[in-house]
Scaffold this motif. Structure first.
Motif, short mmCIF file in Angstrom:
data_model
loop_
_atom_site.label_atom_id
_atom_site.label_comp_id
_atom_site.label_asym_id
_atom_site.label_seq_id
_atom_site.Cartn_x
_atom_site.Cartn_y
_atom_site.Cartn_z
N VAL A 148 0.83 -1.19 0.00
CA VAL A 148 0.00 0.00 0.00
C VAL A 148 0.88 1.25 0.00
CG1 VAL A 148 -1.96 -1.11 1.13
CG2 VAL A 148 -0.16 -0.08 2.54
N ASP A 207 -6.32 7.81 -0.49
CA ASP A 207 -7.42 7.04 -1.09
C ASP A 207 -7.81 7.78 -2.37
OD1 ASP A 207 -9.56 5.47 -1.71
OD2 ASP A 207 -10.63 5.76 0.18
N LEU A 235 -4.10 3.42 -2.50
CA LEU A 235 -4.65 3.32 -1.16
C LEU A 235 -3.53 3.18 -0.15
CD1 LEU A 235 -7.22 2.49 -2.87
CD2 LEU A 235 -7.85 1.04 -0.93
N ALA A 250 -7.17 3.17 4.35
CA ALA A 250 -8.19 3.08 3.31
C ALA A 250 -8.41 1.65 2.86
CB ALA A 250 -7.81 3.96 2.12
N LEU A 251 -7.32 0.88 2.71
CA LEU A 251 -7.48 -0.51 2.30
C LEU A 251 -8.24 -1.30 3.36
CD1 LEU A 251 -7.02 -2.94 0.53
CD2 LEU A 251 -4.74 -3.19 1.52
N SER A 267 -11.95 -0.58 3.09
CA SER A 267 -12.52 -1.24 1.93
C SER A 267 -12.58 -2.75 2.14
CB SER A 267 -11.71 -0.91 0.67
OG SER A 267 -12.34 -1.38 -0.49
#
Length: 237
Positions: free
Chosen positions: A158, A164, A187, A191-192, A195
């Motif tokens: 990441v 994001d 991301l 953010a990952l 999600s």
């Protein structure tokens, strides 16, 4: 985005990316509107697995699917340690380099059915920013969840901050040659993880090595704690 629509990966199949792979070095950049740019580390991709890569490979379990394998440094490193591994990539030159290094690879998009052993992979990799494939991380995570067995792992690299982003980008070789625009995403770990939780994955680990950041996700959301029903009162005799 609906599964099955055409995958927007044209620039990964054409110059200047293919030329950079052939040279084994850059410059190569992702460019976007407003002067946005991101250097791509072709030299590292074409080299051997480094110390940061090894922190990921040490976490791999069982059969490994490397999504967007590029020129195959991770597939070949996994093979050398006895892991069954398969790379997939949309660029024929990248697949060819992987095979030359002794790895197994197919020229295929992650979104293109059929892929071998759907639902049977123990570990999937999304390295070198490949969480951005297709420009829609949620769609990508749902797709990978159908490739990895329940309880299996996804190991992803990441961005190094809480970014994001979704944008249209294109390849540039630093000398004026441009590729076709395509959708991409970037991301960071927060953010990952957000999600992931929305798409059935459970974050289980995150770590950093040599200024690179990684997240481990497990396929499946843990069941909530079971609520125990208290025993009924025993009436007095």
């Amino acid at each position: 985005m609906r599964e099955g629509r055409r995958t927007d990966t044209g620039s990964w199949r054409e110059d200047p990316y293919t030329e950079a792979l052939g040279r084994g070095r850059g410059p190569l950049l992702l460019r976007g509107p407003g002067g946005w740019s991101l250097p791509l580390d072709i030299e590292r991709w074409c080299g051997a697995a480094d110390a940061a890569d090894l922190t990921v490979l040490d976490r791999c379990r069982g059969a490994v699917l490397d999504i967007g394998c590029g020129p195959g440094r991770l597939v070949s490193a996994l093979r050398a340690t006895g892991h069954p591994a398969l790379g997939i990539d949309v660029n024929p030159a990248a697949v060819g380099r992987t095979v030359l290094r002794g790895g197994r690879a197919l020229c295929r998009s992650v979104f293109d059915p059929p892929l071998p052993a759907p639902g049977g992979w123990d570990t999937a990799l999304l390295m070198d920013g490949n969480i951005g494939i297709g420009g829609d991380p949620a769609r990508l995570l749902r797709r990978v969840a159908r490739l990895v067995r329940p309880g299996g792992l996804l190991l992803a690299e990441v961005a190094g901050d809480d970014v994001d982003e979704r944008r249209r980008v294109w390849m540039e070789d630093g000398h004026g040659a441009l590729g076709t625009p395509f959708a991409w995403a970037r991301l960071g770990a927060p953010a990952l993880c957000r999600s992931a939780r929305r798409t059935g994955w459970t974050p289980v680990d995150n770590w950093s090595k040599d200024a690179r950041e990684f997240v481990a996700l497990r396929n499946g959301t843990p069941a909530p704690p079971r609520r125990l029903t208290p025993p009924a009162a025993v009436p007095p005799e």
